[in-house]
Design a protein around this motif. Structure first.
Motif, mmCIF file in Angstrom:
data_model
loop_
_atom_site.group_PDB
_atom_site.id
_atom_site.type_symbol
_atom_site.label_atom_id
_atom_site.label_comp_id
_atom_site.label_asym_id
_atom_site.label_seq_id
_atom_site.Cartn_x
_atom_site.Cartn_y
_atom_site.Cartn_z
ATOM 1 N N LYS A 34 0.847 -1.199 0.000
ATOM 2 C CA LYS A 34 0.000 0.000 0.000
ATOM 3 C C LYS A 34 0.882 1.249 0.000
ATOM 4 O O LYS A 34 1.889 1.302 0.698
ATOM 5 N N ASP A 35 0.518 2.227 -0.807
ATOM 6 C CA ASP A 35 1.182 3.522 -0.961
ATOM 7 C C ASP A 35 2.500 3.467 -1.728
ATOM 8 O O ASP A 35 3.151 4.501 -1.904
ATOM 9 N N LYS A 84 0.432 4.250 -8.337
ATOM 10 C CA LYS A 84 0.477 4.187 -6.878
ATOM 11 C C LYS A 84 -0.555 3.175 -6.407
ATOM 12 O O LYS A 84 -1.710 3.202 -6.847
#
Length: 103
Positions: A34-35, A84
């Protein structure tokens, strides 16, 4: 060959890939944190990206969309793109010709 036998490589921060190379193609199975971000770049390889799990924000030639499971994106040679992971993701990429720098 079985995917579970292929060691994972962290190609860039947060992008863990199992990479398979033939004479003219590379297939990459990514587990993305994530991210984790891929900065804008382009390459001579044609690319097909398939989102298998999660939500992935992808910008292609200045147009940003959020993609989810089942979505497929065609990326032509030398077109700028970035991405992303909005959630943990599983992605599959196919590149032609082979991504020599991933070997």
């Amino acid at each position: 060959m079985n995917l579970s036998d292929i060691p994972s490589k962290e190609i860039m921060p947060g992008y863990h890939g199992k990479l398979i190379h033939s004479k003219n193609m590379t297939m990459a199975f990514w587990e993305v944190e994530k991210d984790a971000e891929v900065p804008e770049h382009s390459h001579m390889n044609e690319q097909i990206m398939h989102v298998m799990e999660g939500e992935f924000e992808f910008t292609l030639n200045g147009n940003t969309k959020v993609y989810g499971p089942g979505d497929v994106v065609l990326i032509a040679s030398n077109v700028p793109h970035s991405g992303k992971a909005l959630t943990p993701c599983k992605l599959m990429d196919v590149f032609s010709p082979t991504r020599e720098e991933y070997k």
